[in-house]
Scaffold this motif. Structure first.
Motif, PDB file in Angstrom:
ATOM      1  N   UNK A   1       0.834  -1.213   0.000  1.00 47.69           N
ATOM      2  CA  UNK A   1       0.000   0.000   0.000  1.00 47.69           C
ATOM      3  C   UNK A   1       0.865   1.259   0.000  1.00 47.69           C
ATOM      4  N   UNK A   2       1.914   1.248   0.787  1.00 47.15           N
ATOM      5  CA  UNK A   2       2.819   2.410   0.837  1.00 47.15           C
ATOM      6  C   UNK A   2       3.512   2.635  -0.503  1.00 47.15           C
ATOM      7  N   UNK A   3       3.783   1.559  -1.227  1.00 52.89           N
ATOM      8  CA  UNK A   3       4.361   1.702  -2.575  1.00 52.89           C
ATOM      9  C   UNK A   3       3.382   2.450  -3.481  1.00 52.89           C
ATOM     10  N   UNK A   4       2.110   2.146  -3.366  1.00 54.48           N
ATOM     11  CA  UNK A   4       1.090   2.848  -4.165  1.00 54.48           C
ATOM     12  C   UNK A   4       1.024   4.334  -3.788  1.00 54.48           C
ATOM     13  N   UNK A   5       1.133   4.618  -2.504  1.00 54.09           N
ATOM     14  CA  UNK A   5       1.043   6.008  -2.031  1.00 54.09           C
ATOM     15  C   UNK A   5       2.247   6.850  -2.447  1.00 54.09           C
ATOM     16  N   UNK A   6       3.299   6.211  -2.971  1.00 51.61           N
ATOM     17  CA  UNK A   6       4.445   6.988  -3.454  1.00 51.61           C
ATOM     18  C   UNK A   6       4.045   7.899  -4.614  1.00 51.61           C
ATOM     19  N   UNK A   7       2.892   7.645  -5.217  1.00 49.66           N
ATOM     20  CA  UNK A   7       2.421   8.474  -6.329  1.00 49.66           C
ATOM     21  C   UNK A   7       2.281   9.938  -5.929  1.00 49.66           C
ATOM     22  N   UNK A   8       2.081  10.186  -4.629  1.00 44.56           N
ATOM     23  CA  UNK A   8       1.860  11.562  -4.166  1.00 44.56           C
ATOM     24  C   UNK A   8       3.026  12.126  -3.348  1.00 44.56           C
ATOM     25  N   UNK A   9       4.097  11.334  -3.144  1.00 42.11           N
ATOM     26  CA  UNK A   9       5.119  11.759  -2.182  1.00 42.11           C
ATOM     27  C   UNK A   9       5.891  13.010  -2.598  1.00 42.11           C
ATOM     28  N   UNK A  10       6.001  13.287  -3.890  1.00 40.50           N
ATOM     29  CA  UNK A  10       6.735  14.478  -4.336  1.00 40.50           C
ATOM     30  C   UNK A  10       5.821  15.649  -4.695  1.00 40.50           C
ATOM     31  N   UNK A  11       4.519  15.460  -4.525  1.00 39.24           N
ATOM     32  CA  UNK A  11       3.585  16.531  -4.880  1.00 39.24           C
ATOM     33  C   UNK A  11       3.658  17.680  -3.866  1.00 39.24           C
ATOM     34  N   UNK A  12       3.359  18.883  -4.372  1.00 38.98           N
ATOM     35  CA  UNK A  12       3.338  20.073  -3.523  1.00 38.98           C
ATOM     36  C   UNK A  12       1.905  20.604  -3.444  1.00 38.98           C
ATOM     37  N   UNK A  13       1.723  21.744  -2.762  1.00 36.27           N
ATOM     38  CA  UNK A  13       0.355  22.222  -2.521  1.00 36.27           C
ATOM     39  C   UNK A  13      -0.329  22.809  -3.751  1.00 36.27           C
ATOM     40  N   UNK A  14       0.395  22.895  -4.874  1.00 34.41           N
ATOM     41  CA  UNK A  14      -0.262  23.321  -6.117  1.00 34.41           C
ATOM     42  C   UNK A  14      -0.641  22.108  -6.978  1.00 34.41           C
TER      43      UNK A  14
END
Length: 442
Positions: free
Chosen positions: A193-206
């Motif tokens: 599950x944490x591997x899937x959540x990596x999709x958002x790890x580099x995203x910022x507030x924009x």
């Protein structure tokens, strides 16, 4: 900079091509034989390659390695690369560093291909300059090399996300989580599950993160992670002040303004596809696609091949190809959408499946079970006390023949295997293709 690409399939050849086109030194290595069409592509583009073995000296002299998602993390060559501290990236990571296009990245255990195709369809019908890639269609890297798209819609697997460093989609979308590929994640569901959540790890507030508010594992992970992107939920169980939800007989997206349409007008059937349609609609709204255009797309979109695909109807028996259902949760959605007594074709290469999730659906909806695989004992043992009619087959011809003999007027024959295809078939596409071929034979 010296680039080494591991794997000579669609993603590997695309990555090597992009590296070559950007003037980088590139070498491609595949431990297996490379298919003729890809070999021809490499030769035509004067890309140095080897097949059938890995020359470790060449690989370990790289500055940056692009790894095919099909190569296991536990492969010996990967350990050696990690020991040397060489950067390993997936094709999506590599290609994203060479484009300024806005990326809409979609992952999840089930529904990725359908939802990715639907988002692409919505944007394309609204005449946005958009490409489709990742785990679907043509190589993302090759498109970055040759095209000038302003948007990319990418289907992204956990294996691709394992090898990212800076990958930052404008919109990330996590559809759902269920136990899948656990053999690659130490049989640990949370690790997967944490591997899937990596999709958002580099995203910022924009950036934007669209997620499933009904998904239990997602809820659990979200309590532990700090997400910087603007989070927008969807739900088929509760009404929301912002996001996508069901209101009486309609789907509703409440974002900048309100979008709604009747569920019966959706081209895709089943509760899981209502969720997929909500998620895709949210992505459309974020990108300022107008309501009428979204509605028209949701009404006219055709389901992808091998995913709840109606093959034909013979003597009032429906034949449905759901070969892409390679885990239990995917088959849960398929069985849930069945409205008639079902002859269920199941089996293949087991990935640690737990069939209790679909036990009740099988009891209620399945008339007979036709097992299709080299070793069907696990499925037979699980269901033998629960279903009177269970058949053991080891070829598609035999499975379809038995299914046809069992089916009567008003029934459905459903291929929804729960398992990987590699025991008897080259791929799930090969399995689905053989099913269709046998069904359509006299």
């Amino acid at each position: 900079m010296k680039i080494v690409v591991l794997g000579g399939g669609e993603s590997g050849c695309g990555a090597a091509y992009l590296a070559k086109k950007r003037g980088l030194e590139v070498f491609l290595s595949d431990k297996s034989a490379i298919k003729d069409n890809y070999k021809q592509f490499l030769l035509e583009n004067e890309i140095e390659f080897e097949e059938g073995y890995h020359t470790e000296e060449k690989i370990l002299s790289a500055d940056w390695i692009v790894k095919s998602p099909g190569i296991p993390k536990k492969a010996e060559i990967i350990y050696k690369i990690q020991e040397k501290g060489i950067r390993i990236s997936s094709e999506i990571e590599f290609a994203s560093e060479f484009t300024d296009a806005k990326i809409i990245a979609i992952t999840g255990s089930n529904g990725k291909t359908t939802t990715t195709s639907l988002v692409y369809y919505i944007l394309k019908k609204d005449e946005l300059n958009v490409g489709l890639g990742g785990n679907i269609g043509y190589s993302f890297a090759k498109q970055v090399a040759d095209e000038n798209y302003e948007y990319y819609v990418l289907e992204v697997s956990s294996f691709q996300l394992d090898d990212i460093q800076n990958f930052r989609p404008y919109i990330s979308l996590l559809l759902n989580l269920s136990q899948d590929h656990l053999d690659q994640y130490n049989y640990n569901y949370e690790e997967y599950a944490l591997a899937k959540f990596r999709i958002t790890e580099n995203q910022e507030n924009d950036n934007f993160f669209i997620y499933n508010k009904d998904d239990e594992m997602s809820k659990s992970i979200l309590e532990k992670l700090e997400i910087k992107a603007k989070m927008i939920p969807f739900s088929t169980k509760e009404q929301l002040s912002e996001g996508g939800f069901i209101e009486e007989d309609q789907i509703v997206v409440q974002l900048k303004d309100k979008f709604s349409m009747k569920i019966e007008e959706l081209s895709l059937l089943g509760t899981h596809n209502i969720a997929n349609s909500l998620a895709a609609s949210i992505a459309g709204k974020i990108l300022d696609v107008n309501n009428e255009s979204i509605r028209n797309s949701l009404m006219t979109f055709q389901a992808v091949e091998h995913r709840l695909e109606l093959v034909t109807e013979i003597n009032e028996v429906k034949y449905i190809n759901d070969s892409k259902a390679t885990n239990v949760n995917a088959t849960y959605y398929a069985l849930e959408s069945m409205k008639t007594p079902t002859i269920w074709i199941v089996g293949g290469l087991d990935k640690g499946n737990d069939y209790t999730e679909i036990e009740d659906l099988v009891k209620r909806k399945v008339k007979a079970i036709v097992c299709l695989g080299i070793d069907n004992h696990k499925i037979i043992n699980f269901f033998k006390e629960k279903k009177e009619f269970i058949y053991d087959t080891s070829s598609m011809k035999e499975a379809v023949k038995i299914s046809k003999s069992l089916a009567t007027k008003g029934d459905t024959v459903l291929l929804s295997p729960c398992c990987a295809s590699f025991d008897l078939f080259k791929s799930y596409e090969d399995r689905g293709g053989q099913f269709k071929e046998q069904v359509l034979k006299d």
